[in-house]
Design an enzyme around this catalytic site. Structure first.
Site, PDB file in Angstrom:
ATOM      1  N   GLY A 106       0.611  -1.358   0.125  1.00 21.72           N
ATOM      2  CA  GLY A 106       0.048  -0.049   0.030  1.00 21.72           C
ATOM      3  C   GLY A 106       1.045   1.242   0.033  1.00 21.72           C
ATOM      4  O   GLY A 106       0.364   2.226   0.182  1.00 21.72           O
ATOM      5  N   THR A 107       2.099   1.300  -0.357  1.00 21.31           N
ATOM      6  CA  THR A 107       2.691   2.470  -0.629  1.00 21.31           C
ATOM      7  C   THR A 107       2.172   3.531  -1.472  1.00 21.31           C
ATOM      8  O   THR A 107       2.120   4.744  -1.095  1.00 21.31           O
ATOM      9  CB  THR A 107       4.299   2.417  -1.058  1.00 21.31           C
ATOM     10  OG1 THR A 107       4.317   1.562  -2.372  1.00 21.31           O
ATOM     11  CG2 THR A 107       4.744   1.482  -0.112  1.00 21.31           C
ATOM     12  N   ASN A 108       1.533   3.031  -2.684  1.00 27.96           N
ATOM     13  CA  ASN A 108       1.004   3.794  -3.430  1.00 27.96           C
ATOM     14  C   ASN A 108      -0.349   4.305  -2.876  1.00 27.96           C
ATOM     15  O   ASN A 108      -0.573   5.850  -3.197  1.00 27.96           O
ATOM     16  CB  ASN A 108       0.392   3.353  -4.711  1.00 27.96           C
ATOM     17  CG  ASN A 108       1.501   3.288  -5.768  1.00 27.96           C
ATOM     18  OD1 ASN A 108       2.026   4.040  -6.191  1.00 27.96           O
ATOM     19  ND2 ASN A 108       2.316   2.041  -5.759  1.00 27.96           N
ATOM     20  N   ASN A 167      -4.716   2.819 -13.434  1.00 30.46           N
ATOM     21  CA  ASN A 167      -3.819   1.786 -12.757  1.00 30.46           C
ATOM     22  C   ASN A 167      -2.254   2.535 -12.955  1.00 30.46           C
ATOM     23  O   ASN A 167      -2.013   3.394 -14.007  1.00 30.46           O
ATOM     24  CB  ASN A 167      -3.951   0.511 -13.837  1.00 30.46           C
ATOM     25  CG  ASN A 167      -2.799  -0.509 -13.135  1.00 30.46           C
ATOM     26  OD1 ASN A 167      -2.796  -0.685 -11.940  1.00 30.46           O
ATOM     27  ND2 ASN A 167      -2.000  -1.010 -14.064  1.00 30.46           N
ATOM     28  N   HIS A 180       1.530   1.398 -13.414  1.00 31.40           N
ATOM     29  CA  HIS A 180       2.356   0.035 -13.665  1.00 31.40           C
ATOM     30  C   HIS A 180       3.877   0.451 -13.746  1.00 31.40           C
ATOM     31  O   HIS A 180       4.145   1.757 -14.210  1.00 31.40           O
ATOM     32  CB  HIS A 180       1.909  -0.324 -15.022  1.00 31.40           C
ATOM     33  CG  HIS A 180       2.738  -1.561 -15.526  1.00 31.40           C
ATOM     34  ND1 HIS A 180       2.444  -2.787 -15.057  1.00 31.40           N
ATOM     35  CD2 HIS A 180       3.867  -1.681 -16.329  1.00 31.40           C
ATOM     36  CE1 HIS A 180       3.263  -3.358 -15.582  1.00 31.40           C
ATOM     37  NE2 HIS A 180       4.369  -3.069 -16.229  1.00 31.40           N
TER      38      HIS A 180
HETATM   39  C1  GRF Z   1       4.756  -2.224  -6.618  1.00 32.38           C
HETATM   40  O1  GRF Z   1       5.724  -3.106  -7.313  1.00 32.38           O
HETATM   41  C2  GRF Z   1       4.099  -1.133  -7.529  1.00 32.38           C
HETATM   42  O2  GRF Z   1       5.050  -1.058  -8.568  1.00 32.38           O
HETATM   43  C3  GRF Z   1       3.116  -1.749  -8.108  1.00 32.38           C
HETATM   44  O3  GRF Z   1       2.616  -2.603  -7.293  1.00 32.38           O
HETATM   45  C4  GRF Z   1       3.566  -3.083  -6.146  1.00 32.38           C
HETATM   46  C5  GRF Z   1       3.318  -2.828  -4.753  1.00 32.38           C
HETATM   47  O4  GRF Z   1       2.614  -1.370  -4.688  1.00 32.38           O
HETATM   48  N1  GRF Z   1       2.084  -0.943  -8.589  1.00 32.38           N
HETATM   49  P1  GRF Z   1       1.959  -1.025  -3.226  1.00 32.38           P
HETATM   50  O5  GRF Z   1       3.432  -0.791  -2.336  1.00 32.38           O
HETATM   51  O6  GRF Z   1       1.065  -1.883  -2.652  1.00 32.38           O
HETATM   52  O7  GRF Z   1       1.525   0.263  -3.768  1.00 32.38           O
END
Ligand code: GRF
Length: 208
Positions: A12-14, A108, A110
């Site tokens: 979930g960093t995004n 999305n 990517h």
């Molecule tokens: C990461 O590799 C990102 O590039 C892709 O999903 C993976 C996990 O992202 N979109 P997140 O930390 O769960 O947002």
């Protein structure tokens, strides 16, 4: 006010980048109405709860077949009545009927410069492994609309990131997330929230 629903599967960093950008007003005119994960153990669900955002899990493990899961996913998405669905590390193929119900309303992120290193089987760390194998000097991230294909929808925004000598896939993934994903995904959401993203002659145009 743009109501956004964020779909997640992992760390979930995004999602965190979106939450932080809404809170510090880099994203305006937007409310995160909910988070859906297909993975009950996703730390992304914790991140949502830490910010009092309604978070639910719709897991394929709870359904007899993919069709029943797809129906439950769409029903859950509909229950939030989102204006925009944001796939942020969501490792589920979006059902065709959901794409059709939310035309140009699903985006999305990517972790490559589409059309490189994308499509079926290209997700997460694998994308960076393939980029390093190929020896590319520049990679990056792409935000695109979701259509019936895999990573084939219209490109909205991209950001390039340099590959450094000796990069491991993890190091490259982290740099792409920090320098590209966490920058362009919030940026695109803010642009959509302020009606700056249009589609003209089959291409995305960002209004100044
Ligand atoms: C990461 O590799 C990102 O590039 C892709 O999903 C993976 C996990 O992202 N979109 P997140 O930390 O769960 O947002």
């Amino acid at each position: 006010m743009l109501k956004i629903l964020v779909c997640v599967s992992g760390g979930g960093t995004n999602l965190q980048a979106i939450i932080d950008a809404v809170e510090n007003k880099q994203i305006t005119n937007t409310e995160i109405v909910g988070v859906i994960s297909n993975n009950a153990n996703a730390y992304a669900l914790e991140r949502a709860k830490n910010h009092n955002i309604k978070a639910v899990c719709v897991s394929p493990k709870d359904y007899a077949d993919r069709s029943l899961f797809n129906d439950a996913l769409l029903e859950t998405v509909d229950s939030f009545a989102p204006d925009l669905v944001v796939l942020a590390g969501f490792l589920v193929a979006i059902p065709e009927k959901m794409v059709q119900k939310y035309p140009y309303k699903i985006i999305n992120i990517h972790p490559s410069l589409i059309p490189s290193f994308c499509g079926v089987g290209y997700y997460g760390l694998k994308v960076h492994e393939k980029a390093l194998e190929r020896g590319v000097k520049i990679t990056g991230a792409t935000v695109h609309f979701v259509d019936e294909g895999t990573d084939t929808g219209l490109i909205i925004m991209q950001k390039a990131v340099s590959v450094e000598d000796g990069d491991t896939p993890k190091e490259l993934q982290q740099r792409v997330m920090e320098q590209a994903e966490w920058v362009i995904l919030p940026r695109v959401i803010d642009l959509i929230a302020n009606d700056k993203v249009n589609v003209l002659d089959g291409k995305v145009v960002i209004m100044k």
